[in-house]
Design a protein around this motif. Structure first.
Motif, mmCIF file in Angstrom:
data_model
loop_
_atom_site.group_PDB
_atom_site.id
_atom_site.type_symbol
_atom_site.label_atom_id
_atom_site.label_comp_id
_atom_site.label_asym_id
_atom_site.label_seq_id
_atom_site.Cartn_x
_atom_site.Cartn_y
_atom_site.Cartn_z
ATOM 1 N N GLN A 204 12.740 -8.796 7.608
ATOM 2 C CA GLN A 204 11.536 -9.352 6.990
ATOM 3 C C GLN A 204 10.290 -8.999 7.789
ATOM 4 O O GLN A 204 9.258 -8.629 7.221
ATOM 5 N N ARG A 205 10.376 -9.132 9.111
ATOM 6 C CA ARG A 205 9.231 -8.824 9.973
ATOM 7 C C ARG A 205 8.809 -7.367 9.826
ATOM 8 O O ARG A 205 7.617 -7.057 9.725
ATOM 9 N N VAL A 206 9.785 -6.472 9.790
ATOM 10 C CA VAL A 206 9.482 -5.045 9.695
ATOM 11 C C VAL A 206 8.852 -4.717 8.344
ATOM 12 O O VAL A 206 7.843 -3.996 8.266
ATOM 13 N N ILE A 207 9.424 -5.255 7.263
ATOM 14 C CA ILE A 207 8.890 -4.982 5.926
ATOM 15 C C ILE A 207 7.463 -5.510 5.804
ATOM 16 O O ILE A 207 6.566 -4.819 5.298
ATOM 17 N N LEU B 118 1.568 -4.525 5.567
ATOM 18 C CA LEU B 118 0.230 -4.797 6.091
ATOM 19 C C LEU B 118 -0.424 -3.522 6.613
ATOM 20 O O LEU B 118 -1.608 -3.266 6.365
ATOM 21 N N LEU B 119 0.357 -2.729 7.333
ATOM 22 C CA LEU B 119 -0.187 -1.485 7.869
ATOM 23 C C LEU B 119 -0.578 -0.519 6.765
ATOM 24 O O LEU B 119 -1.542 0.241 6.898
ATOM 25 N N ALA B 120 0.172 -0.550 5.663
ATOM 26 C CA ALA B 120 -0.122 0.340 4.538
ATOM 27 C C ALA B 120 -1.498 0.051 3.942
ATOM 28 O O ALA B 120 -2.132 0.945 3.369
ATOM 29 N N VAL B 121 -1.963 -1.176 4.072
ATOM 30 C CA VAL B 121 -3.296 -1.543 3.580
ATOM 31 C C VAL B 121 -4.322 -1.460 4.710
ATOM 32 O O VAL B 121 -5.433 -0.964 4.527
ATOM 33 N N PHE B 122 -3.930 -1.955 5.892
ATOM 34 C CA PHE B 122 -4.874 -2.072 7.003
ATOM 35 C C PHE B 122 -5.331 -0.709 7.517
ATOM 36 O O PHE B 122 -6.538 -0.482 7.720
ATOM 37 N N PHE C 52 -11.399 -6.074 3.251
ATOM 38 C CA PHE C 52 -10.002 -6.458 3.479
ATOM 39 C C PHE C 52 -9.895 -7.556 4.535
ATOM 40 O O PHE C 52 -9.172 -8.538 4.347
ATOM 41 N N THR C 53 -10.612 -7.392 5.621
ATOM 42 C CA THR C 53 -10.547 -8.407 6.678
ATOM 43 C C THR C 53 -11.200 -9.708 6.247
ATOM 44 O O THR C 53 -10.798 -10.784 6.707
#
Length: 277
Positions: free
Chosen positions: A4-7, A12-16, A31-32
């Motif tokens: 779950q943590r990895v997904i 989040l990284l895919a958007v951030f 976004f922020t």
């Protein structure tokens, strides 16, 4: 739990990352700002607000940030604000971390609510202004907090004996905190060497602090690392008083937004203070 943590982290990284790397500030700021509004909702819930009032607080925080942005507030320098926030965070550290939940519960709920929302909003402003200074500068601030957290975790797990704040966060130790500081100093040293050899661009936090002289740079790094721990402990104190483990369950495997940004809340404005004078 690990899956779950990895997904969640990958999503989040895919958007951030795209918003962070985009040439103009608008996607990153927007976004922020959504994240900050969510953190405001979590903060209101932790401080006794029901769902309707908590949602209203989060929306109000987001709208206020948007209006401030549209009025040009993000582009203006705020050195006096950063200096004042330094005093606020140091005072919070002295009062809350020394007095524990008793000191927190003596403070009226409405003061805790509005002060917290204000500090969250200021952290967003500092985040966006750090990005305006440059990608390298923002990353150097973020990595300071992440390096302190990671080094403290592993150092505390390996060497932890003496509890740092047992009434607030029993898992934290003095050995972990010292390990976090060592991690930050190593990060700063590597970054400075990389800059001097032309591997990394100048203009980052450590470059700016080094220009003040080695002694002041060291004191500043110790201060920022200490305040990252303070931000973590203050949120832990509020959660303990509210009787919850996480600020929310919005980020599966990670808890809530506040759980991810608590150490950044003081560090971002204080980093801006150190480079504003």
């Amino acid at each position: 739990m690990l899956k779950q943590r990895v997904i969640t982290a990958l999503l989040l990284l895919a958007v951030f990352l795209p918003t962070l790397l985009y040439p103009s500030i608008e996607p990153f700021a927007a976004f922020t700002l959504v994240l900050i509004g969510t953190a405001g909702w979590e903060w209101a819930r932790l401080n006794g607000c029901g769902q309707t009032r908590a949602v209203s607080a989060g929306l109000a925080l987001g709208v206020a940030g948007l209006v401030f942005w549209l009025l040009g507030g993000v582009e203006r320098p705020w050195p006096s604000l950063w200096l004042g926030l330094c005093g606020v965070w140091v005072l919070l550290a002295l009062v809350l971390l020394r007095g524990g939940t008793e000191a927190l519960t003596r403070c009226p709920l409405w003061i805790r609510l509005w002060l917290g929302l204000f500090l969250i909003a200021c952290a967003w402003l500092a985040l966006v202004q750090a990005r305006l200074i440059g990608l390298g500068f923002l990353l150097s601030v973020l990595l300071l907090v992440w390096a302190a957290d990671i080094a403290a975790y592993f150092g505390g797990k390996r060497f932890g004996r003496r509890k740092l704040a047992p009434r607030i966060s029993p898992g934290k130790s003095w050995e972990g905190a010292i390990s976090g500081l060592i991690g930050v100093l190593l990060l700063a040293g590597v970054w400075l060497v990389g800059t001097q050899r032309g591997w990394l661009a100048p203009g980052h936090l450590y470059d700016t602090l080094w220009s003040l002289g080695p002694a002041l740079a060291l004191v500043s790094l110790v201060f920022l690392t200490t305040m990252s721990v303070v931000g973590d402990l203050v949120e832990s104190l509020v959660k303990r008083a509210a009787g919850v483990k996480d600020s929310s369950g919005l980020l599966p495997g990670h808890g809530g937004v506040l759980d991810r940004i608590d150490a950044l809340l003081p560090v971002l404005p204080l980093a801006m203070m150190l480079v504003s004078f």
